[in-house]
Design a protein around this motif. Structure first.
Motif, PDB file in Angstrom:
ATOM      1  N   THR A   5      55.809 -29.752   0.319  1.00  0.00           N
ATOM      2  CA  THR A   5      56.953 -30.247  -0.094  1.00  0.00           C
ATOM      3  C   THR A   5      57.424 -31.510   0.683  1.00  0.00           C
ATOM      4  N   TYR A   7      60.999 -33.236   1.377  1.00  0.00           N
ATOM      5  CA  TYR A   7      62.395 -32.980   1.382  1.00  0.00           C
ATOM      6  C   TYR A   7      63.195 -33.901   1.920  1.00  0.00           C
ATOM      7  N   THR A  18      64.255 -37.153   6.053  1.00  0.00           N
ATOM      8  CA  THR A  18      63.289 -36.890   5.231  1.00  0.00           C
ATOM      9  C   THR A  18      62.166 -36.158   6.033  1.00  0.00           C
ATOM     10  N   ILE A  24      58.698 -24.567   2.851  1.00  0.00           N
ATOM     11  CA  ILE A  24      60.096 -25.186   2.922  1.00  0.00           C
ATOM     12  C   ILE A  24      61.385 -24.180   3.447  1.00  0.00           C
ATOM     13  N   LEU A  28      63.449 -25.089   6.666  1.00  0.00           N
ATOM     14  CA  LEU A  28      64.851 -25.136   6.505  1.00  0.00           C
ATOM     15  C   LEU A  28      65.503 -24.342   7.392  1.00  0.00           C
ATOM     16  N   LEU A  49      69.972 -29.031   1.893  1.00  0.00           N
ATOM     17  CA  LEU A  49      68.819 -29.602   1.144  1.00  0.00           C
ATOM     18  C   LEU A  49      69.358 -30.318  -0.088  1.00  0.00           C
ATOM     19  N   CYS A  52      63.932 -31.977  -3.052  1.00  0.00           N
ATOM     20  CA  CYS A  52      62.561 -31.590  -2.872  1.00  0.00           C
ATOM     21  C   CYS A  52      61.559 -31.879  -4.059  1.00  0.00           C
ATOM     22  N   GLU A  53      60.435 -32.215  -3.502  1.00  0.00           N
ATOM     23  CA  GLU A  53      59.423 -32.491  -4.518  1.00  0.00           C
ATOM     24  C   GLU A  53      58.028 -31.875  -3.964  1.00  0.00           C
ATOM     25  N   HIS A  54      57.436 -31.310  -4.751  1.00  0.00           N
ATOM     26  CA  HIS A  54      56.126 -30.490  -4.542  1.00  0.00           C
ATOM     27  C   HIS A  54      55.042 -31.149  -4.773  1.00  0.00           C
ATOM     28  N   GLU A  65      56.192 -38.920   1.497  1.00  0.00           N
ATOM     29  CA  GLU A  65      57.375 -38.796   2.503  1.00  0.00           C
ATOM     30  C   GLU A  65      57.491 -40.190   3.259  1.00  0.00           C
TER      31      GLU A  65
END
Length: 105
Positions: A5, A7, A18, A24, A28, A49, A52-54, A65
């Motif tokens: 992830t 994020y 980032t 995740i 967090l 948060l 987020c992209e998986h 990233e």
């Protein structure tokens, strides 16, 4: 299959952080509890948060990233608000010395 992830956190001072992780929820927790006191977010809590992209491939996640980390605040806010189409507009160079503005010199 493992997922990764990318994020973005919004910090208490309105800055963005980032990162990339394979867990995740754990990450967090680490940010929210300042598990690493020298981490950027430790002094900027609370954090939220906001994106987020998986990814299935760690290399794709790391590449994305790095790309996001190099973006302007406006570009980050475009993807946070799910306005992916605005990225192209925000990527256009508006400097007067740009080749696209050559005729205006």
């Amino acid at each position: 299959m493992k997922t990764y992830t990318v994020y973005i956190l919004k910090c208490a001072d309105n800055s963005y952080y980032t990162g990339v992780t394979n867990d995740i929820d754990r990450r967090l927790y680490e940010h929210e509890n300042a598990i690493s006191p020298s981490c950027y977010t430790a002094r900027k809590r609370p954090v939220i948060l906001v994106f987020c992209e998986h990814f299935e491939d760690i290399n794709d996640a790391i590449e994305f990233e790095k790309q996001v980390k190099g973006w302007t605040r406006k570009k980050k806010e475009a993807i946070i608000s799910e306005n992916w189409d605005k990225l192209k507009e925000l990527s256009v160079c508006k400097n007067i010395t740009s080749h696209t503005n050559f005729d205006k010199l």
